[in-house]
Design a protein around this motif. Structure first.
Motif, PDB file in Angstrom:
ATOM      1  N   CYS A  20       0.862  -1.166   0.000  1.00 32.23           N
ATOM      2  CA  CYS A  20       0.000   0.000   0.000  1.00 32.23           C
ATOM      3  C   CYS A  20       0.911   1.233   0.000  1.00 32.23           C
ATOM      4  O   CYS A  20       1.928   1.253   0.717  1.00 32.23           O
ATOM      5  CB  CYS A  20      -0.877  -0.031   1.249  1.00 32.23           C
ATOM      6  SG  CYS A  20      -2.035   1.322   1.422  1.00 32.23           S
ATOM      7  N   ALA A  21       0.571   2.225  -0.812  1.00 28.19           N
ATOM      8  CA  ALA A  21       1.399   3.421  -0.889  1.00 28.19           C
ATOM      9  C   ALA A  21       0.519   4.666  -0.955  1.00 28.19           C
ATOM     10  O   ALA A  21      -0.638   4.595  -1.388  1.00 28.19           O
ATOM     11  CB  ALA A  21       2.320   3.366  -2.097  1.00 28.19           C
ATOM     12  N   ALA A  22       1.085   5.780  -0.534  1.00 28.11           N
ATOM     13  CA  ALA A  22       0.351   7.042  -0.544  1.00 28.11           C
ATOM     14  C   ALA A  22       1.274   8.178  -0.945  1.00 28.11           C
ATOM     15  O   ALA A  22       2.496   8.097  -0.772  1.00 28.11           O
ATOM     16  CB  ALA A  22      -0.257   7.320   0.831  1.00 28.11           C
ATOM     17  N   ASP A  23       0.671   9.217  -1.491  1.00 28.41           N
ATOM     18  CA  ASP A  23       1.453  10.407  -1.838  1.00 28.41           C
ATOM     19  C   ASP A  23       0.525  11.598  -1.993  1.00 28.41           C
ATOM     20  O   ASP A  23      -0.579  11.448  -2.530  1.00 28.41           O
ATOM     21  CB  ASP A  23       2.240  10.180  -3.128  1.00 28.41           C
ATOM     22  CG  ASP A  23       3.377  11.169  -3.258  1.00 28.41           C
ATOM     23  OD1 ASP A  23       4.512  10.822  -2.884  1.00 28.41           O
ATOM     24  OD2 ASP A  23       3.128  12.294  -3.715  1.00 28.41           O
ATOM     25  N   LEU A  25       1.194  14.269  -3.846  1.00 27.31           N
ATOM     26  CA  LEU A  25       1.317  14.925  -5.145  1.00 27.31           C
ATOM     27  C   LEU A  25       0.637  14.177  -6.285  1.00 27.31           C
ATOM     28  O   LEU A  25       0.781  14.575  -7.440  1.00 27.31           O
ATOM     29  CB  LEU A  25       2.799  15.145  -5.471  1.00 27.31           C
ATOM     30  CG  LEU A  25       3.519  16.121  -4.535  1.00 27.31           C
ATOM     31  CD1 LEU A  25       4.983  16.268  -4.937  1.00 27.31           C
ATOM     32  CD2 LEU A  25       2.827  17.481  -4.548  1.00 27.31           C
ATOM     33  N   ASP A  26      -0.078  13.108  -5.973  1.00 28.84           N
ATOM     34  CA  ASP A  26      -0.905  12.415  -6.965  1.00 28.84           C
ATOM     35  C   ASP A  26      -0.115  11.868  -8.145  1.00 28.84           C
ATOM     36  O   ASP A  26      -0.464  12.124  -9.307  1.00 28.84           O
ATOM     37  CB  ASP A  26      -2.003  13.365  -7.480  1.00 28.84           C
ATOM     38  CG  ASP A  26      -3.260  12.609  -7.865  1.00 28.84           C
ATOM     39  OD1 ASP A  26      -4.100  13.189  -8.595  1.00 28.84           O
ATOM     40  OD2 ASP A  26      -3.415  11.435  -7.456  1.00 28.84           O
ATOM     41  N   PRO A  27       0.937  11.105  -7.895  1.00 24.56           N
ATOM     42  CA  PRO A  27       1.675  10.525  -9.015  1.00 24.56           C
ATOM     43  C   PRO A  27       0.859   9.444  -9.708  1.00 24.56           C
ATOM     44  O   PRO A  27      -0.098   8.899  -9.130  1.00 24.56           O
ATOM     45  CB  PRO A  27       2.909   9.925  -8.335  1.00 24.56           C
ATOM     46  CG  PRO A  27       2.467   9.653  -6.935  1.00 24.56           C
ATOM     47  CD  PRO A  27       1.485  10.715  -6.600  1.00 24.56           C
ATOM     48  N   HIS A  28       1.232   9.145 -10.932  1.00 22.44           N
ATOM     49  CA  HIS A  28       0.495   8.107 -11.653  1.00 22.44           C
ATOM     50  C   HIS A  28       0.833   6.735 -11.086  1.00 22.44           C
ATOM     51  O   HIS A  28       1.937   6.488 -10.598  1.00 22.44           O
ATOM     52  CB  HIS A  28       0.820   8.154 -13.149  1.00 22.44           C
ATOM     53  CG  HIS A  28      -0.168   7.411 -13.975  1.00 22.44           C
ATOM     54  ND1 HIS A  28      -0.083   6.048 -14.179  1.00 22.44           N
ATOM     55  CD2 HIS A  28      -1.291   7.816 -14.619  1.00 22.44           C
ATOM     56  CE1 HIS A  28      -1.108   5.659 -14.924  1.00 22.44           C
ATOM     57  NE2 HIS A  28      -1.853   6.718 -15.203  1.00 22.44           N
ATOM     58  N   CYS A  29      -0.122   5.862 -11.193  1.00 23.54           N
ATOM     59  CA  CYS A  29       0.021   4.511 -10.655  1.00 23.54           C
ATOM     60  C   CYS A  29       1.157   3.751 -11.333  1.00 23.54           C
ATOM     61  O   CYS A  29       1.751   2.852 -10.734  1.00 23.54           O
ATOM     62  CB  CYS A  29      -1.297   3.761 -10.840  1.00 23.54           C
ATOM     63  SG  CYS A  29      -1.560   2.397  -9.695  1.00 23.54           S
ATOM     64  N   LYS A  47       8.110   4.817  -8.460  1.00 24.63           N
ATOM     65  CA  LYS A  47       9.250   5.520  -7.865  1.00 24.63           C
ATOM     66  C   LYS A  47       8.886   6.910  -7.365  1.00 24.63           C
ATOM     67  O   LYS A  47       9.613   7.510  -6.580  1.00 24.63           O
ATOM     68  CB  LYS A  47      10.397   5.596  -8.864  1.00 24.63           C
ATOM     69  CG  LYS A  47      10.979   4.237  -9.217  1.00 24.63           C
ATOM     70  CD  LYS A  47      12.112   4.351 -10.215  1.00 24.63           C
ATOM     71  CE  LYS A  47      12.662   2.978 -10.564  1.00 24.63           C
ATOM     72  NZ  LYS A  47      13.764   3.054 -11.556  1.00 24.63           N
ATOM     73  N   LYS A  48       7.754   7.427  -7.806  1.00 24.29           N
ATOM     74  CA  LYS A  48       7.356   8.766  -7.385  1.00 24.29           C
ATOM     75  C   LYS A  48       6.480   8.761  -6.135  1.00 24.29           C
ATOM     76  O   LYS A  48       6.098   9.820  -5.644  1.00 24.29           O
ATOM     77  CB  LYS A  48       6.631   9.480  -8.533  1.00 24.29           C
ATOM     78  CG  LYS A  48       7.570   9.821  -9.687  1.00 24.29           C
ATOM     79  CD  LYS A  48       6.900  10.700 -10.713  1.00 24.29           C
ATOM     80  CE  LYS A  48       7.892  11.113 -11.803  1.00 24.29           C
ATOM     81  NZ  LYS A  48       7.249  11.959 -12.844  1.00 24.29           N
ATOM     82  N   TRP A  49       6.167   7.584  -5.629  1.00 24.26           N
ATOM     83  CA  TRP A  49       5.332   7.496  -4.438  1.00 24.26           C
ATOM     84  C   TRP A  49       6.237   7.516  -3.201  1.00 24.26           C
ATOM     85  O   TRP A  49       7.214   6.770  -3.115  1.00 24.26           O
ATOM     86  CB  TRP A  49       4.489   6.218  -4.476  1.00 24.26           C
ATOM     87  CG  TRP A  49       3.453   6.257  -5.545  1.00 24.26           C
ATOM     88  CD1 TRP A  49       3.656   6.200  -6.901  1.00 24.26           C
ATOM     89  CD2 TRP A  49       2.042   6.361  -5.358  1.00 24.26           C
ATOM     90  NE1 TRP A  49       2.462   6.276  -7.563  1.00 24.26           N
ATOM     91  CE2 TRP A  49       1.449   6.372  -6.644  1.00 24.26           C
ATOM     92  CE3 TRP A  49       1.215   6.429  -4.239  1.00 24.26           C
ATOM     93  CZ2 TRP A  49       0.065   6.457  -6.837  1.00 24.26           C
ATOM     94  CZ3 TRP A  49      -0.158   6.508  -4.428  1.00 24.26           C
ATOM     95  CH2 TRP A  49      -0.717   6.519  -5.714  1.00 24.26           C
TER      96      TRP A  49
END
Length: 124
Positions: free
Chosen positions: A96-99, A101-105, A109-111
Protein backbone atom coordinates in the motif's frame (compact mmCIF):
# COMPACT_ATOMS: atom_id res chain seq x y z
CA UNK A 1 3.79 10.65 10.60
CA UNK A 2 2.32 8.79 7.66
CA UNK A 3 1.87 5.10 8.36
CA UNK A 4 0.49 2.35 6.17
CA UNK A 5 -0.06 -1.18 7.41
CA UNK A 6 -1.19 -3.94 5.06
CA UNK A 7 -3.00 -7.10 6.08
CA UNK A 8 -5.02 -9.88 4.51
CA UNK A 9 -2.40 -11.63 2.43
CA UNK A 10 -1.89 -15.34 2.43
CA UNK A 11 -2.42 -18.40 0.28
CA UNK A 12 -5.15 -18.29 -2.31
CA UNK A 13 -6.21 -20.86 -4.86
CA UNK A 14 -6.47 -20.20 -8.59
CA UNK A 15 -9.93 -18.83 -9.21
CA UNK A 16 -10.30 -17.91 -5.57
CA UNK A 17 -10.46 -14.60 -3.75
CA UNK A 18 -8.51 -12.63 -1.20
CA UNK A 19 -9.13 -9.23 0.32
CA UNK A 20 -6.26 -6.97 1.28
CA UNK A 21 -6.63 -4.13 3.76
CA UNK A 22 -4.43 -1.12 4.39
CA UNK A 23 -4.79 0.79 7.65
CA UNK A 24 -3.65 4.37 7.24
CA UNK A 25 -2.76 7.07 9.77
CA UNK A 26 -1.00 10.39 9.99
CA UNK A 27 -2.72 12.01 7.03
CA UNK A 28 -6.15 12.81 5.62
CA UNK A 29 -6.84 9.89 3.33
CA UNK A 30 -9.22 11.67 0.95
CA UNK A 31 -6.57 14.31 0.21
CA UNK A 32 -3.92 11.83 -0.88
CA UNK A 33 -3.41 9.53 -3.80
CA UNK A 34 -3.48 5.96 -2.52
CA UNK A 35 -2.46 2.85 -4.35
CA UNK A 36 -1.77 -0.85 -4.32
CA UNK A 37 1.47 -2.08 -5.83
CA UNK A 38 3.03 -5.49 -6.10
CA UNK A 39 6.41 -7.05 -6.66
CA UNK A 40 6.61 -10.61 -7.87
CA UNK A 41 9.70 -12.82 -7.63
CA UNK A 42 12.41 -11.42 -9.86
CA UNK A 43 10.14 -8.67 -11.13
CA UNK A 44 10.06 -4.92 -10.81
CA UNK A 45 7.45 -3.35 -8.60
CA UNK A 46 4.31 -2.39 -10.50
CA UNK A 47 1.16 -0.43 -9.84
CA UNK A 48 -1.94 -2.60 -9.51
CA UNK A 49 -4.63 -0.07 -8.69
CA UNK A 50 -4.64 3.53 -7.52
CA UNK A 51 -7.13 6.18 -6.49
CA UNK A 52 -6.34 9.73 -7.49
CA UNK A 53 -6.24 12.23 -4.66
CA UNK A 54 -7.35 14.97 -7.04
CA UNK A 55 -10.55 13.50 -8.46
CA UNK A 56 -11.02 10.07 -6.91
CA UNK A 57 -10.71 8.25 -10.22
CA UNK A 58 -9.57 4.66 -9.94
CA UNK A 59 -6.91 3.19 -12.18
CA UNK A 60 -6.41 -0.52 -12.75
CA UNK A 61 -3.47 -2.21 -14.36
CA UNK A 62 -4.64 -4.14 -17.44
CA UNK A 63 -3.98 -7.61 -16.07
CA UNK A 64 -6.28 -7.05 -13.06
CA UNK A 65 -9.15 -5.21 -14.73
CA UNK A 66 -12.42 -6.97 -14.08
CA UNK A 67 -10.87 -9.11 -11.34
CA UNK A 68 -9.64 -6.65 -8.69
CA UNK A 69 -11.60 -3.86 -7.05
CA UNK A 70 -10.02 -1.10 -5.02
CA UNK A 71 -11.96 0.97 -2.50
CA UNK A 72 -11.37 3.27 0.42
CA UNK A 73 -13.28 4.22 3.54
CA UNK A 74 -12.24 7.75 4.45
CA UNK A 75 -14.08 7.65 7.77
CA UNK A 76 -12.22 4.53 8.87
CA UNK A 77 -8.92 5.49 7.21
CA UNK A 78 -8.90 2.15 5.44
CA UNK A 79 -8.10 1.08 1.91
CA UNK A 80 -9.05 -2.27 0.41
CA UNK A 81 -8.19 -4.43 -2.55
CA UNK A 82 -10.69 -7.16 -3.34
CA UNK A 83 -8.97 -9.74 -5.52
CA UNK A 84 -11.17 -12.24 -7.36
CA UNK A 85 -10.42 -14.89 -9.98
CA UNK A 86 -6.90 -15.17 -8.68
CA UNK A 87 -4.16 -16.41 -10.97
CA UNK A 88 -0.72 -17.83 -10.12
CA UNK A 89 0.82 -14.76 -11.75
CA UNK A 90 -0.81 -12.62 -9.05
CA UNK A 91 1.71 -14.08 -6.61
CA UNK A 92 3.68 -11.17 -5.18
CA UNK A 93 4.28 -8.99 -2.18
CA UNK A 94 1.53 -6.38 -2.20
CA UNK A 95 2.23 -2.90 -0.92
CA UNK A 96 0.00 0.00 0.00
CA UNK A 97 1.40 3.42 -0.89
CA UNK A 98 0.35 7.04 -0.54
CA UNK A 99 1.45 10.41 -1.84
CA UNK A 100 0.17 13.96 -1.65
CA UNK A 101 1.32 14.92 -5.15
CA UNK A 102 -0.91 12.41 -6.96
CA UNK A 103 1.68 10.53 -9.02
CA UNK A 104 0.50 8.11 -11.65
CA UNK A 105 0.02 4.51 -10.65
CA UNK A 106 2.47 3.34 -13.32
CA UNK A 107 5.36 5.27 -11.75
CA UNK A 108 5.97 3.64 -8.39
CA UNK A 109 9.25 5.52 -7.86
CA UNK A 110 7.36 8.77 -7.39
CA UNK A 111 5.33 7.50 -4.44
CA UNK A 112 6.79 8.58 -1.12
CA UNK A 113 5.01 6.59 1.60
CA UNK A 114 4.96 2.82 1.73
CA UNK A 115 3.79 0.03 3.94
CA UNK A 116 5.93 -3.03 4.58
CA UNK A 117 3.87 -5.26 2.34
CA UNK A 118 1.89 -8.45 2.63
CA UNK A 119 2.64 -11.69 0.78
CA UNK A 120 0.04 -13.12 -1.58
CA UNK A 121 0.66 -16.58 -2.97
CA UNK A 122 -1.69 -18.14 -5.49
CA UNK A 123 -1.22 -21.84 -5.84
CA UNK A 124 -3.26 -25.04 -5.93
Amino acid sequence: QVQLVESGGGLGKPGGSLRLSCATSGFILENYAIGWFRQGPGKEREGVSCISGADGKIYYENSVKGRFTMSRDNAKNMVYLQMNSLKPEDTAVYYCAADFLDPHCSDYKKWNYWGKGTQVTVSS
